[in-house]
Design an enzyme around this catalytic site. Structure first.
Site, PDB file in Angstrom:
ATOM      1  N   SER A 292      -1.993  -5.894  -1.482  1.00 42.73           N
ATOM      2  CA  SER A 292      -0.728  -6.590  -1.308  1.00 42.73           C
ATOM      3  C   SER A 292       0.421  -5.577  -1.257  1.00 42.73           C
ATOM      4  CB  SER A 292      -0.543  -7.643  -2.410  1.00 42.73           C
ATOM      5  OG  SER A 292       0.495  -8.541  -2.102  1.00 42.73           O
TER       6      SER A 292
ATOM      7  N   GLU B  93      -4.168  -8.852   6.302  1.00 46.50           N
ATOM      8  CA  GLU B  93      -4.141 -10.135   5.585  1.00 46.50           C
ATOM      9  C   GLU B  93      -2.743 -10.320   5.035  1.00 46.50           C
ATOM     10  OE1 GLU B  93      -4.109 -10.846   1.935  1.00 46.50           O
ATOM     11  OE2 GLU B  93      -3.485  -8.794   1.559  1.00 46.50           O
TER      12      GLU B  93
ATOM     13  N   HIS C 154      -5.878 -12.082  -0.539  1.00 45.22           N
ATOM     14  CA  HIS C 154      -5.346 -12.959  -1.583  1.00 45.22           C
ATOM     15  C   HIS C 154      -6.192 -14.204  -1.854  1.00 45.22           C
ATOM     16  CE1 HIS C 154      -1.747 -10.539  -0.666  1.00 45.22           C
ATOM     17  NE2 HIS C 154      -1.311 -10.893  -1.858  1.00 45.22           N
TER      18      HIS C 154
END
Length: 311
Positions: free
Chosen positions: A119, A216, A281
């Site tokens: 992330s 992602e 995630h």
């Protein structure tokens, strides 16, 4: 333009290794951090939690501490000769604020070690690739829900750390070809919105020639995801990519709508694309090595590292 190249692999972990847990970005949920540290202890590691991991900045509550403190924690952990790996406690936001405060000469002198996170940690992973030439792991964070609650997520990370030759092929029950074909290249990428946010900075790639791009994201509605991908296309970050592996798109809207955006923006590149490979995630998340030569087979829905992630 910057072409991905095979990067230096850190050594694999061994029983008894000291590892550090750092918070370069947001504050953690204390109970989940405690559970994550217990997992590391259960792997016969010796985790050290750096001073500001359990904190929260007084002015900006979305940060674990002020920028200088977060950078200092990270650098001291990395430069500690007793530490063999650095695990990020959480993503969120904040790595962009502290990355330029790091002493890159000191980090380089400390030698190759494992850096694991995902992330917001994409910012650090790109900087490590371009400034240190070091491969990293796009994997669970120490206080993350998937790491704490999901057995397959933990086991895949554990094997990547200790037995990397046993997890060279990545796939999932949902993985399938969005665009058929095969490709070979060095893995790079991470969280799409962070890659777009890095455009124009010293750590931004000037192209992805010959690489396998992994992407992602979370919480980006379809039109915002469209904007992120369009930015990456317009700035040349995807120029010449050999193939693309797509992970989870949690809270980005109905997957049918998200998929339409992904296919519209990526399908025209003329390269094979795997969708729903199972990293990022999601409730279950694979650990993806970055900076490693790999074979992408969209028809078989696999991404196979040509060498183990760690030496």
């Amino acid at each position: 333009m910057t072409a991905p190249r095979p990067l230096t692999r850190p050594p694999r972990l061994r029983s008894g290794d000291r590892v550090a847990v750092v918070a370069p970005s947001g504050p953690v949920v204390a109970e989940r951090l405690d559970a994550g540290v217990d997992i590391l202890v259960g792997w016969d590691l010796d985790p050290v939690v750096t001073p500001h991991v359990r904190g929260r900045d007084r002015r900006f509550r979305y940060l674990a501490a002020d920028d200088a403190a977060r950078a200092r924690d990270f650098q001291e952990a990395w430069c500690d000769p007793e530490v063999t790996a650095v695990f990020c406690a959480r993503g969120g936001y904040g790595a962009q604020r502290m990355v330029d405060l790091l002493d890159w000469d000191a980090l380089r002198a400390a030698g190759p070690k494992v850096l694991c996170g995902f992330s917001d940690i994409t910012v650090l992973q790109e900087a490590f690739a371009l400034r240190l030439g070091l491969a990293t792991l796009y994997g669970p964070v120490a206080s993350g829900a998937a790491f704490v609650k999901d057995g397959p997520t933990r086991e895949h990370l554990r094997r990547t750390l200790f037995e990397p030759e046993t997890v060279r092929t990545l796939t999932s029950a949902t993985a399938r070809a969005m665009v058929p074909g095969t490709a070979t290249g060095v893995t790079f990428g991470g969280c799409a919105s962070l890659l777009a946010a890095e455009v124009g900075t010293p750590h931004a790639r000037r192209g992805g020639h010959g690489g396998i791009l992994v992407l992602e994201d979370v919480g980006e509605s379809p039109y915002r995801l469209d904007r992120v991908l369009t930015q990456l296309l317009r700035c040349g970050a995807m120029d010449g990519v050999a193939g693309i592996a797509l992970g989870s798109w949690r809270d980005c809207g109905p997957y049918e709508e998200v998929r339409d955006v992904l296919f519209d923006r990526l399908g025209g590149l003329g390269v094979p694309v795997i969708e729903e490979l199972g990293f990022g995630h999601g409730d279950t998340s694979l650990t993806v090595p970055l900076g490693i030569p790999a074979d992408l087979d969209a028809d078989a829905a696999t991404l196979t590292c040509r060498i183990p992630a760690l030496s």
